[in-house]
Design a protein around this motif. Structure first.
Motif, PDB file in Angstrom:
ATOM      1  N   GLU A  96      16.725  53.116  23.790  1.00 16.52           N
ATOM      2  CA  GLU A  96      17.986  53.681  23.294  1.00 16.52           C
ATOM      3  C   GLU A  96      18.832  54.067  24.436  1.00 16.52           C
ATOM      4  N   GLU A  97      18.493  54.766  25.374  1.00 24.07           N
ATOM      5  CA  GLU A  97      18.992  54.966  26.839  1.00 24.07           C
ATOM      6  C   GLU A  97      19.580  53.972  27.323  1.00 24.07           C
ATOM      7  N   ALA A  98      18.904  52.581  27.425  1.00 24.88           N
ATOM      8  CA  ALA A  98      19.190  51.491  28.140  1.00 24.88           C
ATOM      9  C   ALA A  98      20.237  50.989  27.489  1.00 24.88           C
ATOM     10  N   GLU A  99      20.401  50.743  26.001  1.00 20.95           N
ATOM     11  CA  GLU A  99      21.280  50.229  25.358  1.00 20.95           C
ATOM     12  C   GLU A  99      22.769  50.532  25.584  1.00 20.95           C
ATOM     13  N   VAL A 100      23.836  50.129  25.823  1.00 19.44           N
ATOM     14  CA  VAL A 100      25.062  50.655  26.277  1.00 19.44           C
ATOM     15  C   VAL A 100      25.922  50.327  24.836  1.00 19.44           C
ATOM     16  N   ASP A 157      28.964  40.676  15.293  1.00 19.88           N
ATOM     17  CA  ASP A 157      29.685  41.688  15.276  1.00 19.88           C
ATOM     18  C   ASP A 157      29.764  42.146  16.828  1.00 19.88           C
ATOM     19  N   TYR A 158      30.648  43.105  17.480  1.00 18.55           N
ATOM     20  CA  TYR A 158      30.458  43.334  18.789  1.00 18.55           C
ATOM     21  C   TYR A 158      29.136  43.916  19.371  1.00 18.55           C
ATOM     22  N   ASP A 159      28.607  44.608  18.710  1.00 15.08           N
ATOM     23  CA  ASP A 159      27.131  45.061  18.966  1.00 15.08           C
ATOM     24  C   ASP A 159      26.103  43.957  19.293  1.00 15.08           C
ATOM     25  N   HIS A 160      26.119  42.844  18.220  1.00 16.70           N
ATOM     26  CA  HIS A 160      24.937  41.953  18.280  1.00 16.70           C
ATOM     27  C   HIS A 160      25.366  41.062  19.435  1.00 16.70           C
ATOM     28  N   LEU A 161      26.353  41.014  19.743  1.00 17.93           N
ATOM     29  CA  LEU A 161      26.834  39.779  20.937  1.00 17.93           C
ATOM     30  C   LEU A 161      26.332  40.813  22.061  1.00 17.93           C
ATOM     31  N   SER A 162      27.021  42.063  21.985  1.00 18.99           N
ATOM     32  CA  SER A 162      26.482  42.599  23.487  1.00 18.99           C
ATOM     33  C   SER A 162      25.096  42.641  23.760  1.00 18.99           C
ATOM     34  N   PHE A 163      24.319  42.930  22.757  1.00 20.92           N
ATOM     35  CA  PHE A 163      22.862  43.154  22.880  1.00 20.92           C
ATOM     36  C   PHE A 163      22.131  41.738  23.323  1.00 20.92           C
ATOM     37  N   PHE A 164      22.568  40.616  22.621  1.00 17.67           N
ATOM     38  CA  PHE A 164      22.167  39.279  22.838  1.00 17.67           C
ATOM     39  C   PHE A 164      22.437  38.849  24.217  1.00 17.67           C
ATOM     40  N   ILE A 165      23.828  38.878  24.444  1.00 18.96           N
ATOM     41  CA  ILE A 165      24.266  38.483  25.856  1.00 18.96           C
ATOM     42  C   ILE A 165      23.543  39.029  26.960  1.00 18.96           C
ATOM     43  N   GLU A 166      22.998  40.435  26.598  1.00 20.72           N
ATOM     44  CA  GLU A 166      22.363  41.186  27.896  1.00 20.72           C
ATOM     45  C   GLU A 166      20.882  40.541  27.966  1.00 20.72           C
ATOM     46  N   ALA A 167      20.140  40.441  26.750  1.00 20.73           N
ATOM     47  CA  ALA A 167      18.816  39.761  26.627  1.00 20.73           C
ATOM     48  C   ALA A 167      18.624  39.048  25.671  1.00 20.73           C
ATOM     49  N   PRO A 168      18.966  37.618  25.670  1.00 19.11           N
ATOM     50  CA  PRO A 168      18.764  36.998  24.416  1.00 19.11           C
ATOM     51  C   PRO A 168      17.471  36.942  23.697  1.00 19.11           C
ATOM     52  N   LYS A 169      16.299  36.764  24.431  1.00 17.38           N
ATOM     53  CA  LYS A 169      15.091  36.806  23.827  1.00 17.38           C
ATOM     54  C   LYS A 169      14.471  38.186  23.353  1.00 17.38           C
ATOM     55  N   LYS A 170      14.930  39.268  23.983  1.00 22.39           N
ATOM     56  CA  LYS A 170      14.593  40.407  23.567  1.00 22.39           C
ATOM     57  C   LYS A 170      15.334  40.896  22.255  1.00 22.39           C
ATOM     58  N   ALA A 222      19.277  34.120  31.223  1.00 13.63           N
ATOM     59  CA  ALA A 222      18.755  35.183  31.641  1.00 13.63           C
ATOM     60  C   ALA A 222      19.426  36.677  31.284  1.00 13.63           C
ATOM     61  N   GLY A 223      20.751  36.233  30.866  1.00 14.72           N
ATOM     62  CA  GLY A 223      21.413  37.334  30.431  1.00 14.72           C
ATOM     63  C   GLY A 223      22.530  37.910  31.443  1.00 14.72           C
ATOM     64  N   VAL A 224      23.353  38.472  30.890  1.00 18.05           N
ATOM     65  CA  VAL A 224      24.571  39.357  31.548  1.00 18.05           C
ATOM     66  C   VAL A 224      24.196  40.878  31.540  1.00 18.05           C
ATOM     67  N   LYS A 225      23.739  41.240  32.752  1.00 20.85           N
ATOM     68  CA  LYS A 225      23.159  42.695  32.650  1.00 20.85           C
ATOM     69  C   LYS A 225      24.160  43.861  32.813  1.00 20.85           C
ATOM     70  N   LYS A 226      25.262  43.498  33.401  1.00 21.19           N
ATOM     71  CA  LYS A 226      26.328  44.506  33.673  1.00 21.19           C
ATOM     72  C   LYS A 226      27.195  44.704  32.510  1.00 21.19           C
ATOM     73  N   PRO A 227      27.234  45.848  31.953  1.00 21.36           N
ATOM     74  CA  PRO A 227      28.244  46.297  30.792  1.00 21.36           C
ATOM     75  C   PRO A 227      29.655  45.824  30.557  1.00 21.36           C
ATOM     76  N   ASP A 228      30.337  46.072  32.005  1.00 19.26           N
ATOM     77  CA  ASP A 228      31.448  45.718  32.299  1.00 19.26           C
ATOM     78  C   ASP A 228      31.871  44.323  31.991  1.00 19.26           C
ATOM     79  N   GLU A 229      30.928  43.352  32.608  1.00 15.78           N
ATOM     80  CA  GLU A 229      30.984  42.132  32.620  1.00 15.78           C
ATOM     81  C   GLU A 229      30.900  41.385  31.399  1.00 15.78           C
ATOM     82  N   ARG A 230      29.894  42.140  30.333  1.00 11.34           N
ATOM     83  CA  ARG A 230      29.744  41.609  29.102  1.00 11.34           C
ATOM     84  C   ARG A 230      30.864  42.032  28.032  1.00 11.34           C
TER      85      ARG A 230
END
Length: 229
Positions: free
Chosen positions: A57-61, A132-145, A155-163
């Protein structure tokens, strides 16, 4: 015992002697003491998994506050990482991945003409779940996770501001862009009730200590004269 047997036994014993001598010499030359402390510590896999689960939960932005100040034009640049597999123009063709026009709030695994993976279909719950915005953010960050079993190998877009910038740009790729999230939350509940906006509440004045309360003007009963002022 004939001479051939003597020669054979002698050769065997000589060979054994030579091998033993070489072994003893090698042990003396190459012998090394065992280190008092190991150079590397092997961490058990279970401990790593528990630590990852505890810090999930701490890692998810939360992407919603970032969307309110996101730069959609910068998001178009970020989309270049996705362009090899996706198109985002209206009526664009499906590539390795589906076309992304009108993606925000679109039911997951629902784009016509694209064959989705079993993992994505399971995650969509029959297209009941939306992007929705949450699903998009989490999926773009780490699709297989976020979607186990998805065929997306990004591989994902790790930086929150880029996402946030990327999602802000994808939001604009639609006939009617989805509304931005309300990051304040609960602001509507705090608004005054209809018909009372701007009305000041009545307050009761309390007289100062040692003073009597001011007399209130009384209206005379019907048919009686008013008291003298």
């Amino acid at each position: 015992m004939n001479s051939y047997v003597n020669m054979g036994v002698g050769a065997f014993l000589g060979t054994v002697f030579v091998l033993m001598s070489v072994s003893i010499a090698s042990e003396g030359i190459f012998h090394s003491e065992a280190p008092e402390k190991e150079g590397f510590t092997i961490v058990a896999e279970e401990g790593t998994a528990e630590a990852g689960a505890g810090g999930k939960e701490e890692a998810e932005v939360d992407i919603k506050p970032l969307l309110l100040k996101a730069d959609a034009s910068a998001g178009e640049t970020v989309f270049k990482k996705c362009a090899s597999c996706h198109t985002a123009d209206k009526g664009g063709a499906n590539k390795v991945g589906p076309n992304l026009w009108g993606l925000v709030n679109r039911p997951i695994a629902s784009h016509e003409g694209f064959s989705y993976s079993a993992g994505m279909k399971t995650f969509s719950e029959g297209s009941k779940v939306v992007w929705d915005y949450d699903h998009l953010s989490f999926f773009i960050e780490a699709p297989k996770k976020h979607v186990p079993g998805t065929a997306m190998g990004f591989a994902g877009v790790k930086k929150p501001d880029e996402r946030a910038n990327l999602i802000a740009w994808l939001r604009e790729q639609a006939d009617s862009p989805a509304p931005l999230p309300d990051a304040a939350g609960g602001a509507a509940e705090a608004a005054p009730a209809a018909g009372t906006e701007g009305a000041a509440p009545a307050t009761e004045t309390k007289p100062a200590e040692g003073q009597t309360a001011p007399a209130t003007e009384s209206k005379p009963a019907e048919g009686q004269p008013a008291p003298a002022q």
